[in-house]
Write an enzyme that holds these catalytic residues in place. Structure first.
Site, PDB file in Angstrom:
ATOM      1  N   GLU A   1       0.841  -1.194   0.000  1.00 30.70           N
ATOM      2  CA  GLU A   1       0.000   0.000   0.000  1.00 30.70           C
ATOM      3  C   GLU A   1       0.877   1.245   0.000  1.00 30.70           C
ATOM      4  OE1 GLU A   1      -2.749  -0.263   3.273  1.00 30.70           O
ATOM      5  OE2 GLU A   1      -4.066  -1.623   2.180  1.00 30.70           O
TER       6      GLU A   1
ATOM      7  N   HIS B   1      -7.955   1.910   1.580  1.00 29.10           N
ATOM      8  CA  HIS B   1      -7.906   1.425   2.968  1.00 29.10           C
ATOM      9  C   HIS B   1      -8.725   2.337   3.895  1.00 29.10           C
ATOM     10  CE1 HIS B   1      -5.245  -1.123   5.839  1.00 29.10           C
ATOM     11  NE2 HIS B   1      -6.453  -0.962   6.331  1.00 29.10           N
TER      12      HIS B   1
END
Length: 544
Positions: free
Chosen positions: A265, A284
């Protein structure tokens, strides 16, 4: 001297206010240190506690030599950004806030499911582009559809309650969800994942990322799913093989997916799923609500106040609630119980109902609640997100509706001390018992009805068989052909010529071909491969 708390990630002001209101507390907010290792090390040298979210990487380098730092509070669930073993080695307690973002993550899961069902992002983009694509964007109702939930912890159970509100049929899989708890939740449970895949219109993941769950959604599991299935992931990015999922979407086997988490990420520009028209992606956002951020910040503040001002430990991931003298006295029994738990966790058991720990001899006079917690920690340590230890193990079993009971007898029987663990499932009861030998050796002395004396460490090959001449030699030959050396061997039986059990300690892990070859012997009835820690190896919570 006041308790100095360093905060290096942005957290809610409500949480900071709780700390600032405490007498003898000093709060230092330095979000500029999140990426500054030398600066962070210097600031921690003058701090008693640290509050972080996911931005600050608390590495072994950061923690090395920190003599003042006593506690780290993670405002959130995951402690992936904290080197927990390094913290433990430095005597630093690590705590998290497991309940603060449950509702937000569950609601985000439902939002993504609804967006998938009704093509919300596509409709929004179409209308803003000047089109009126009502016919091509027809959606589906959730009512009457089947949702499969993989992982029935706090978030999974919260998703189940909301899905039932939409009148969906809900199927849950969790190795530690009892049938009774599933009934209380109003859902169906399955003992094996392959029984879930083919029944579901929607599948949502709420399980931790471990070696066993890496690429849980793969080409193989996707092929088992119902055509037109839709997949949601708000848990961990590594649970899905993105290339396999894209191929399944392109082929039409999977109707769509909604992904909130990635590995790494942020995802790279060429990620197979990010720009796919049938995939909804969010950065997220599962725990990114105002309410969740306030909840985790306030809980992190309360954890530190309880610890620094009152000496109370809650939601620790690496510290048992006992003093050092008691730990040293119980260490061997705790290690034995943990290994018995790990042994049970690797049996083909079905849906778990309950477990009973029976203590006999000297150990019955010890603090058996801690020993029972060690069994629970070993039982669950590869199945649940975050470290499971003496502090939280029994509570996490209780969440899943599994009862854990104790029975004690000071009568020594055949051993000065013995711990027997019996796990009851919907299929049968599994029994394993162990004892200590000297000050450092652990022995497995019973499996099912069979008595034996096997080393409880390393790689164990457990096989039930007919007691026939030549069988042990045949097994050794098959393993030897593949370069697998036998370190120890022990056989238990009730009567000559009947059924028996063998436990073989191996120097290496046999491959699938070796296991198939052993299983193919006509007198071998079952084969299980059990992986335990090596001799003397202990978890971080036993090294304090």
């Amino acid at each position: 001297m006041p308790h100095r708390v360093l905060v290096t990630d942005k957290v809610s002001e409500e949480g900071l206010a709780l700390l600032k209101a405490e007498p003898d507390f000093e709060v230092i907010v330095r979000t500029d240190l999140a990426k500054d290792v030398p600066g962070l090390r210097a600031a921690l040298a003058e701090s008693d506690a640290l509050i972080v979210r996911s931005g600050t990487q608390v590495t072994a380098e950061v923690l090395q030599g920190q003599t003042r730092l006593r506690a780290i509070a993670r405002a959130g669930v995951g402690v992936d950004n904290i080197d927990v073993p390094a913290a433990t080695a430095n005597g630093i307690v690590v705590m998290n806030t497991p309940g603060g973002n449950t509702v937000s993550t569950a609601e985000h899961t439902m939002a993504l499911m609804l967006a998938l069902a009704r093509n919300v992002p596509q409709a929004d983009a179409s209308l803003k582009a000047g089109r009126w694509d009502r016919n091509t964007l027809t959606g589906r109702q959730l009512e009457g559809k089947t949702l499969g939930i993989v992982g029935m912890g706090r978030v999974g159970q919260a998703v189940a309650r909301r899905a039932l509100g939409f009148e969906m049929r809900v199927i849950g899989f969790d190795p530690f969800l009892s049938a009774e708890r599933a009934t209380e939740l109003g859902i169906e449970s399955v003992p094996h994942l392959h029984q879930l895949w083919g029944q579901c219109d929607y599948i949502t993941l709420h399980t931790p990322l471990t070696e066993d769950t890496k690429n849980l959604i793969s080409a193989e599991t996707l092929a088992q799913m119902r055509p037109g299935v839709r997949i949601i992931n708000c848990a961990r990015g590594g649970l899905i093989d993105p290339a396999a999922l894209r191929e399944a979407i392109d082929s039409g086997h999977v109707a769509g997916a909604a992904i909130d988490v990635f590995e790494p990420e942020p995802p790279p520009a060429d990620h197979p799923l990010v720009n796919h028209p049938k995939v909804i992606v969010t950065p997220h956002l599962g725990a990114s609500t105002e309410e969740a951020q306030v909840a985790v910040a306030e809980e992190a503040a309360r954890l530190l106040v309880d610890f620094l001002a009152r000496g109370q430990v809650r939601f620790a991931v690496n510290m048992p609630t006992l003093n050092r003298a008691e730990l040293d006295d119980l260490r061997q029994y705790l290690d034995l119980a943990r290994r018995l738990g790990m042994l049970h966790a690797q049996m083909d058991r079905g849906i778990i109902k309950s477990a009973t720990l029976r203590y006999r001899g000297e150990v019955a006079g010890k603090n058996t609640r801690l020993i029972t917690a060690a069994f629970a920690a070993g039982w669950m340590e590869t199945a649940l997100q975050g470290q499971v230890n003496l502090v939280n193990a029994e509570a996490r079993l209780k969440e899943r509706g599994i009862t854990l009971t104790e029975e004690k007898s000071t009568d020594p029987g055949d051993f000065s001390s013995m711990i027997q663990a019996e796990v009851e499932t919907d299929r049968k009861a599994y029994i394993a018992a162990g004892t200590t030998f000297g000050r450092e050796f652990l022995r497995l002395v019973r499996l099912g009805p069979y008595r034996l004396d096997a080393h409880l460490d390393g790689t164990l090959l457990v096989f039930t068989h007919n007691d026939r001449p030549g069988l042990i030699g045949a097994l050794g030959t098959e393993l030897g052909r593949r370069g697998v050396n036998i370190a120890q061997m022990n056989v238990g039986r009730e009567a000559p010529g009947g059924e028996a059990i063998g436990v073989v300690n191996l120097d290496s892990i046999p491959d699938e071909d070796a296991l198939k070859a052993v299983s193919a012997h006509p007198d071998i009835l079952s084969v299980s491969l059990i992986r335990l820690p090596s001799h003397g190896e202990q978890p971080s919570w036993l090294q304090l």
